[in-house]
Design a protein around this motif. Structure first.
Motif, PDB file in Angstrom:
ATOM      1  N   ARG A   6      44.863  27.372  39.011  1.00 53.93           N
ATOM      2  CA  ARG A   6      45.467  27.126  37.520  1.00 53.93           C
ATOM      3  C   ARG A   6      45.433  29.352  38.036  1.00 53.93           C
ATOM      4  N   VAL A   7      45.216  29.580  38.635  1.00 56.21           N
ATOM      5  CA  VAL A   7      45.539  30.656  38.428  1.00 56.21           C
ATOM      6  C   VAL A   7      46.501  31.109  39.397  1.00 56.21           C
ATOM      7  N   THR A   8      47.718  32.229  38.982  1.00 55.04           N
ATOM      8  CA  THR A   8      47.994  32.988  40.017  1.00 55.04           C
ATOM      9  C   THR A   8      47.720  34.720  40.276  1.00 55.04           C
ATOM     10  N   PRO A   9      48.574  35.268  40.791  1.00 50.62           N
ATOM     11  CA  PRO A   9      48.432  35.900  40.976  1.00 50.62           C
ATOM     12  C   PRO A   9      49.513  37.221  40.081  1.00 50.62           C
ATOM     13  N   PRO A  10      49.243  38.460  39.505  1.00 52.14           N
ATOM     14  CA  PRO A  10      50.267  38.994  38.706  1.00 52.14           C
ATOM     15  C   PRO A  10      52.079  38.586  39.522  1.00 52.14           C
ATOM     16  N   PRO A  11      52.679  38.649  38.217  1.00 47.53           N
ATOM     17  CA  PRO A  11      54.157  37.996  38.864  1.00 47.53           C
ATOM     18  C   PRO A  11      54.983  39.506  39.374  1.00 47.53           C
ATOM     19  N   GLN A  12      54.023  40.478  38.628  1.00 52.68           N
ATOM     20  CA  GLN A  12      54.877  41.678  40.126  1.00 52.68           C
ATOM     21  C   GLN A  12      54.132  42.131  41.215  1.00 52.68           C
ATOM     22  N   GLN A  13      53.146  41.822  41.276  1.00 54.50           N
ATOM     23  CA  GLN A  13      52.271  41.839  42.683  1.00 54.50           C
ATOM     24  C   GLN A  13      53.065  42.202  43.369  1.00 54.50           C
ATOM     25  N   LYS A  14      53.023  43.326  44.743  1.00 52.55           N
ATOM     26  CA  LYS A  14      53.724  43.226  45.644  1.00 52.55           C
ATOM     27  C   LYS A  14      52.933  43.282  47.009  1.00 52.55           C
TER      28      LYS A  14
ATOM     29  N   MET B 242      29.694  34.025  41.958  1.00 58.19           N
ATOM     30  CA  MET B 242      29.541  35.334  41.428  1.00 58.19           C
ATOM     31  C   MET B 242      30.920  36.072  42.422  1.00 58.19           C
ATOM     32  N   TYR B 243      31.472  35.581  43.985  1.00 62.48           N
ATOM     33  CA  TYR B 243      32.821  36.210  44.822  1.00 62.48           C
ATOM     34  C   TYR B 243      33.945  35.331  43.302  1.00 62.48           C
ATOM     35  N   ALA B 244      34.379  34.832  43.341  1.00 61.13           N
ATOM     36  CA  ALA B 244      35.340  34.231  42.066  1.00 61.13           C
ATOM     37  C   ALA B 244      35.024  35.601  40.925  1.00 61.13           C
ATOM     38  N   ASP B 245      33.720  35.641  40.244  1.00 54.77           N
ATOM     39  CA  ASP B 245      33.990  37.144  39.311  1.00 54.77           C
ATOM     40  C   ASP B 245      34.524  38.265  39.778  1.00 54.77           C
ATOM     41  N   VAL B 246      34.169  38.726  41.169  1.00 58.33           N
ATOM     42  CA  VAL B 246      34.604  39.562  42.054  1.00 58.33           C
ATOM     43  C   VAL B 246      36.165  39.845  42.382  1.00 58.33           C
ATOM     44  N   ALA B 247      36.627  38.558  42.394  1.00 61.98           N
ATOM     45  CA  ALA B 247      38.417  38.265  42.873  1.00 61.98           C
ATOM     46  C   ALA B 247      38.616  38.764  41.308  1.00 61.98           C
ATOM     47  N   ASP B 248      38.461  38.459  40.074  1.00 58.10           N
ATOM     48  CA  ASP B 248      38.604  39.360  38.607  1.00 58.10           C
ATOM     49  C   ASP B 248      38.667  40.287  38.880  1.00 58.10           C
ATOM     50  N   TYR B 249      37.690  40.813  39.058  1.00 62.28           N
ATOM     51  CA  TYR B 249      37.448  42.220  39.202  1.00 62.28           C
ATOM     52  C   TYR B 249      38.112  43.251  39.607  1.00 62.28           C
ATOM     53  N   GLY B 250      38.067  42.667  41.437  1.00 59.46           N
ATOM     54  CA  GLY B 250      38.993  43.234  41.779  1.00 59.46           C
ATOM     55  C   GLY B 250      41.350  43.016  41.367  1.00 59.46           C
ATOM     56  N   GLU B 251      41.279  42.349  40.743  1.00 59.34           N
ATOM     57  CA  GLU B 251      42.212  42.247  40.034  1.00 59.34           C
ATOM     58  C   GLU B 251      42.455  43.087  38.523  1.00 59.34           C
ATOM     59  N   TRP B 252      41.375  43.056  37.911  1.00 59.30           N
ATOM     60  CA  TRP B 252      41.246  44.329  36.718  1.00 59.30           C
ATOM     61  C   TRP B 252      40.857  45.531  36.751  1.00 59.30           C
ATOM     62  N   LYS B 253      40.675  46.007  38.348  1.00 61.55           N
ATOM     63  CA  LYS B 253      40.259  47.638  38.824  1.00 61.55           C
ATOM     64  C   LYS B 253      42.148  47.891  39.573  1.00 61.55           C
ATOM     65  N   PHE B 254      42.989  46.745  40.361  1.00 63.91           N
ATOM     66  CA  PHE B 254      43.650  47.399  40.935  1.00 63.91           C
ATOM     67  C   PHE B 254      45.088  46.739  40.653  1.00 63.91           C
ATOM     68  N   SER B 255      44.793  45.992  39.669  1.00 61.51           N
ATOM     69  CA  SER B 255      46.292  44.657  39.550  1.00 61.51           C
ATOM     70  C   SER B 255      47.099  44.184  40.498  1.00 61.51           C
ATOM     71  N   ARG B 256      45.701  43.479  41.391  1.00 61.87           N
ATOM     72  CA  ARG B 256      46.210  42.927  42.434  1.00 61.87           C
ATOM     73  C   ARG B 256      45.579  42.094  43.236  1.00 61.87           C
ATOM     74  N   ARG B 257      45.374  40.773  42.974  1.00 60.92           N
ATOM     75  CA  ARG B 257      44.731  39.596  43.491  1.00 60.92           C
ATOM     76  C   ARG B 257      44.881  38.632  44.851  1.00 60.92           C
TER      77      ARG B 257
ATOM     78  N   LEU C   9      41.696  40.422  31.485  1.00 60.11           N
ATOM     79  CA  LEU C   9      42.609  39.844  32.345  1.00 60.11           C
ATOM     80  C   LEU C   9      43.651  38.877  31.816  1.00 60.11           C
ATOM     81  N   ARG C  10      42.916  38.422  31.107  1.00 56.14           N
ATOM     82  CA  ARG C  10      43.734  37.339  29.667  1.00 56.14           C
ATOM     83  C   ARG C  10      44.409  37.655  29.154  1.00 56.14           C
ATOM     84  N   GLU C  11      44.275  38.841  28.045  1.00 53.49           N
ATOM     85  CA  GLU C  11      45.439  39.891  27.728  1.00 53.49           C
ATOM     86  C   GLU C  11      46.389  39.951  28.465  1.00 53.49           C
ATOM     87  N   ARG C  12      45.965  40.838  29.177  1.00 52.17           N
ATOM     88  CA  ARG C  12      47.587  40.851  30.529  1.00 52.17           C
ATOM     89  C   ARG C  12      48.373  39.887  30.571  1.00 52.17           C
ATOM     90  N   ARG C  13      47.616  38.302  30.872  1.00 51.20           N
ATOM     91  CA  ARG C  13      48.535  37.664  31.359  1.00 51.20           C
ATOM     92  C   ARG C  13      49.145  37.061  30.710  1.00 51.20           C
TER      93      ARG C  13
END
Length: 465
Positions: free
Chosen positions: A211-219, A356-371, A454-458
Motif C-alpha cells: 500500500r505504500v509506494t515511493p514518491p512519484p518523482q523518485q529517481k 522500528m525498521y519500518a519507522d526508519v524507512a519513513d524517516y529516510g523518506e522524510w529526510k532524503f525524499s527517497r524511499r 509524509l501523509r501531507e506530502r502524498r
C-alpha cells in the motif's frame, strides 16, 4: 459491527497471512540456530574445528548478498508489487535447498565438508531471495506506524510459532522417522518442514497487499541510496542492536542441546516428561513464552513508547540468560522458570525492533525524499546474518577451545566452555543489544510527526493517533 478494513486497519486474514511467512522462515532459521551445529558435529560427524572457517565464510557471503537483493527488490516492477512476487517464485527453491542441507549423503570426511559448504551456501542465498522481500513487505503493508506494529506482532507470533514447532517436534520426529539413525530422521523431518514452508509462503503471497509506494518523482541511484543509508542515524543504531541480538540468539540456541546433553543430562529429566526429553520441553516452553510475550505487546505498547520498552525487555533477557551460570542443573523446574522469564521478555522486543525498521524507512523518506524500503530491510538482514555469523563462530570456538569431544563424558573444562556459551556469553551479547537501543534516537512523538508530514506530502488523509 467491526470497522471496515483500511490501510490503517488491516483485515485479520492479512495479519494472519503475513504471520505465516515468518512461520515458514523460522522452520529453517530456528533449525539452523538450534540444531545445525549439533547435526554437523554430533550426527553427521563434521569436526567442530571445520565449522570455525565454514560458518564465517558462508555467512559473510550471505550477508553481503542482502543489500544487493534489497536494491533489486526496490527496483522490481510487477502487477503484484515490488516484494510479493519473490514470495511466489522463491518458495520452492527455499524449501528444496533447506531439505538438501539435511539430506545426509554417505560421503568421505572431506566430501561432507564440501557438501556442507555448497548446500549451506545455496540455502542461505535462497533465504535471502525470499526473506529480504518478505521483511520489506512490512514497510509497505500500511502507511501507519501503529498498524505496522500490530502486523509485526502478528509476524513474530508466527515466527515463534515456527520456532515452537521446531522445538517440540524435530527431536521426536527424528526419533520416530529415523529410529536409531539420526541422519535418516533429520532427512525425513526436514522434507516435511520444507513442504510446509513452501505452502505457507504461497499463502502469504495470496493474502497480503502493498500500500505504500515511493514518491512519484523518485529517481533510483544506488550510490546515493547507500550514502543516505549510512547517514540514517536511527538505522545505524538498529544495525548494532540487530547484530548483538542475533549473536546472542545464535549462541544461546546453538548451545542448548550441548548444555542439556552434557551439563544437565536428558536421561536425568523428570519422568513426567513422557516422550519429550528435557531439552525439547525447555526449547518448546521458551518458544511458548516468546509467543505469550508477543501477544502481550499490544498491552505494553499502549502504555510505553517502543524505545524504552525494548530497552527494559532486552535487559530482562540479558539478566535471565546470564543467571544460568549460577543455577543448579538438577533443578529442572527452576531452569524452565528462569528461561521462561528471559524468553517472555525477548518476544516483544523482536517485534518492536522490526516495527522500528519500518519507522526508519519513513524517516529516510522524510529526510532524503527517497524511499528505499527494500534496501533498509535488506541491510537489517545483513546485520541479522552478521550476528548469526558471529554467534555461529563463537559456539564452535567455545567447543574447540575448551576441548569438547563429541559423544563422550566431557572434562570439567569442556563443561565449563559449554556453560559459558549458554549463559554468560549469551547474556553479555543481550546486554550489548540493550545498550545499542539506548542510542536509537526516534521516540513515538517524532515517529508520529514524520508519519503526519509524509501523509501531507502524498496528499493522503490524516488518521487519528
Amino acid at each position: 459491527m467491526q470497522p471496515a478494513p483500511t490501510p490503517d486497519r488491516l483485515p485479520l486474514r492479512e495479519y494472519l497471512g503475513y504471520a505465516l511467512g515468518d512461520t515458514a522462515s523460522n522452520l529453517f532459521f530456528q533449525t539452523f540456530n538450534i540444531f545445525l551445529t549439533y547435526y554437523y558435529v554430533d550426527v553427521w560427524g563434521i569436526p567442530a574445528a571445520a565449522l570455525l572457517l565454514m560458518f564465517p565464510l558462508v555467512r559473510l557471503w550471505d550477508a553481503v548478498n542482502d543489500p544487493i537483493m534489497g536494491i533489486v527488490a526496490d527496483r522490481t516492477r510487477s502487477r503484484w508489487g515490488k516484494f510479493r512476487p519473490y514470495l511466489l517464485w522463491g518458495a520452492v527453491p527455499y524449501g528444496v535447498c533447506g531439505y538438501l542441507m539435511f539430506a545426509g549423503p554417505d560421503l568421505s570426511a572431506q566430501g561432507k565438508i564440501v557438501y556442507a559448504y555448497v548446500t549451506y551456501t545455496l540455502m542461505l542465498m535462497a533465504y535471502t531471495v525470499i526473506n529480504v522481500p518478505y521483511s520489506s513487505l512490512l514497510g509497505v503493508i500500511s502507511p501507519s506506524s501503529r498498524t505496522r506494529t500490530v502486523a509485526s506482532s502478528f509476524r513474530f507470533v508466527g515466527a515463534f510459532g515456527g520456532g515452537l514447532l521446531i522445538s517440540m517436534f524435530v527431536r521426536p520426529l527424528v526419533k520416530e522417522l529415523g529410529g536409531d539413525n539420526e541422519t535418516l530422521g533429520f532427512q525425513y523431518t526436514m522434507a516435511i518442514f520444507g513442504a510446509l514452508s513452501i505452502a505457507m509462503f504461497w499463502i502469504t503471497f495470496a493474502t497480503t497487499k502493498e500500500r505504500v509506494t515511493p514518491p512519484p518523482q523518485q529517481k533510483t541511484n544506488v550510490l546515493g541510496e547507500l550514502r543516505e543509508l549510512v547517514r540514517n542515524g536511527p538505522w545505524l543504531a538498529l544495525l548494532l542492536a540487530t547484530i548483538f541480538s542475533t549473536t546472542f540468539i545464535a549462541l544461546r540456541s546453538g548451545s542448548t542441546l550441548f548444555y542439556f546433553k552434557y551439563c544437565v543430562g536428558d536421561t536425568g529429566a523428570p519422568v513426567w516428561l513422557g516422550r519429550f526429553d528435557a531439552s525439547t520441553l525447555f526449547l518448546a516452553s521458551g518458544m511458548a513464552s516468546m509467543m505469550l510475550g508477543t501477544l502481550c505487546l499490544g498491552v505494553f505498547a499502549r502504555r510505553i513508547d517502543k524505545k524504552p520498552l525494548a530497552i527494559w525487555l532486552t535487559t530482562g533477557t540479558a539478566i535471565a540468560y546470564a543467571a544460568f551460570y549460577f543455577l543448579p542443573t538438577d533443578n529442572f523446574a527452576l531452569l524452565l522458570t528462569v528461561n521462561a522469564l528471559g524468553t517472555f521478555c525477548m518476544g516483544p522486543t523482536s517485534a518492536l525492533v522490526w516495527a522500528m525498521y519500518a519507522d526508519v524507512a519513513d524517516y529516510g523518506e522524510w529526510k532524503f525524499s527517497r524511499r528505499s524500503t527494500g534496501l533498509i530491510y535488506s541491510a537489517s538482514l545483513f546485520a541479522l546474518k552478521t550476528g548469526i555469523m558471529v554467534g555461529g563462530f563463537v559456539l564452535p570456538w567455545f567447543l574447540d577451545f575448551y576441548g569438547f569431544v563429541p559423544n563422550i563424558t566431557q572434562t570439567p573444562r569442556a563443561l565449563e566452555g559449554i556453560l559459558l556459551a549458554f549463559s554468560l556469553g549469551a547474556g553479555a551479547f543481550a546486554g550489548l543489544k540493550a545498550l545499542a537501543l539506548v542510542i536509537y534516537p526516534l521516540n513515538q512523538r517524532e515517529v508520529d510527526r514524520v508519519e503526519r508530514e509524509l501523509r501531507e506530502r502524498r496528499g493522503e488523509p490524516a488518521v487519528a493517533v
